[in-house]
Design an enzyme around this catalytic site. Structure first.
Site, PDB file in Angstrom:
ATOM      1  N   ASP A 102       0.782  -1.341  -0.137  1.00  0.00           N
ATOM      2  CA  ASP A 102       0.018   0.195  -0.050  1.00  0.00           C
ATOM      3  C   ASP A 102       0.974   1.174   0.182  1.00  0.00           C
ATOM      4  OD1 ASP A 102      -2.368  -1.644   0.202  1.00  0.00           O
ATOM      5  OD2 ASP A 102      -2.410  -1.601   2.386  1.00  0.00           O
TER       6      ASP A 102
HETATM    7  N1  URA Z   1      -1.160  -5.971   3.681  1.00  0.00           N
HETATM    8  C1  URA Z   1      -1.727  -4.942   3.743  1.00  0.00           C
HETATM    9  O1  URA Z   1      -2.772  -4.625   4.439  1.00  0.00           O
HETATM   10  N2  URA Z   1      -1.289  -3.811   3.156  1.00  0.00           N
HETATM   11  C2  URA Z   1       0.139  -3.853   2.768  1.00  0.00           C
HETATM   12  O2  URA Z   1       0.769  -3.084   2.054  1.00  0.00           O
HETATM   13  C3  URA Z   1       0.772  -5.262   2.727  1.00  0.00           C
HETATM   14  C4  URA Z   1       0.052  -6.190   3.202  1.00  0.00           C
END
Ligand code: URA
Length: 239
Positions: A102
């Site tokens: 993310d």
């Molecule tokens: N899980 C998440 O919620 N975000 C990420 O970036 C990676 C795994």
């Protein structure tokens, strides 16, 4: 030596099947001579032209990046955000991220131009474990630990943590092999928590090590094998 259709498809020109059609149509030249189905070539040395276009073979590269927050892990951004590709300026080869982190998640992101390698990491069959350092908005209870070990349902799928360990106040290390998008935040959200900070420390047996935030380095092929090192595959894979 490799089959010509394989070389062509791996160079990203077209699918293997389409490459075979090009060969049948007499549109593939190897060192100036028309290729036939079944012919092999040396991708490093031979000059291969498809429909007049010289194919450029890219050396396979494997990049480890310590992604800072504020960057999207795609090659192009939809909303004018910065992409991780901006950090990789100076790299000659065209690579793409293996999976996603993310925009506000930090840590280990792999990038490559090796499609097979990327598929293997993301394929559920290999159950590659990812290790995350997570800061939550409050402490997990004993009940929460059990929940994580037994599984939490997200969109009809039961997601289990391979392990969860307390690292400090509201700080945890979570190992999980599920590859669902935003899995960590969704998992905790389902349990009524908010993830305040998230950093991926490891993919399989490959860890960020001392790579500073915002920096990247090329991984020798040998090091990439750590990802699939057997003792880090989930126990269900081994049984
Ligand atoms: N899980 C998440 O919620 N975000 C990420 O970036 C990676 C795994």
């Amino acid at each position: 030596m490799e089959r010509i259709q394989k070389i062509i498809s791996e160079a990203g020109i077209c699918s293997r099947r389409r490459a075979e059609e090009f060969i049948k149509e007499g549109k593939v030249l190897v060192n100036g001579r028309t290729a036939n189905i079944g012919d092999k070539a040396n991708p490093e040395k031979d000059e291969i032209k498809v429909d007049g276009e010289l194919i450029k073979l890219q050396r396979k590269v494997y990049i480890m990046l310590n992604k800072p927050e504020g960057y999207v892990s795609t090659t192009k951004s939809q909303f004018g955000q910065k992409t991780v590709m901006e950090i990789l300026k100076g790299l000659k080869e065209r690579v793409y991220p293996v999976g996603r982190l993310d925009v506000d998640t930090e840590g280990l992101l792999l990038l490559t131009n090796d499609g097979k390698f990327a598929n293997n990491i993301m394929h559920p069959k290999y159950k590659v474990k990812k290790t995350y350092f997570v800061v939550l908005d409050r402490e997990l209870s004993r009940e929460n630990y059990k929940q994580l070990k037994n599984g939490v349902e997200i969109d009809g799928k039961v997601i289990m943590a391979d392990s969860i360990e307390r690292m400090g106040k509201r700080r945890y290390r979570l190992v999980i092999h599920e590859g669902m998008k935003r899995v960590v935040k969704r998992l905790f959200s389902q349990m009524g928590f908010r993830v305040r900070y998230l950093l991926r420390e490891k993919i399989g047996g490959l860890s960020l090590g001392k790579l500073p935030k915002g920096k990247w380095r090329k991984l020798p092929k040998k090091e990439t094998e750590l990802i699939f090192s057997d003792d880090l595959l989930s126990s269900s894979e081994k049984s």
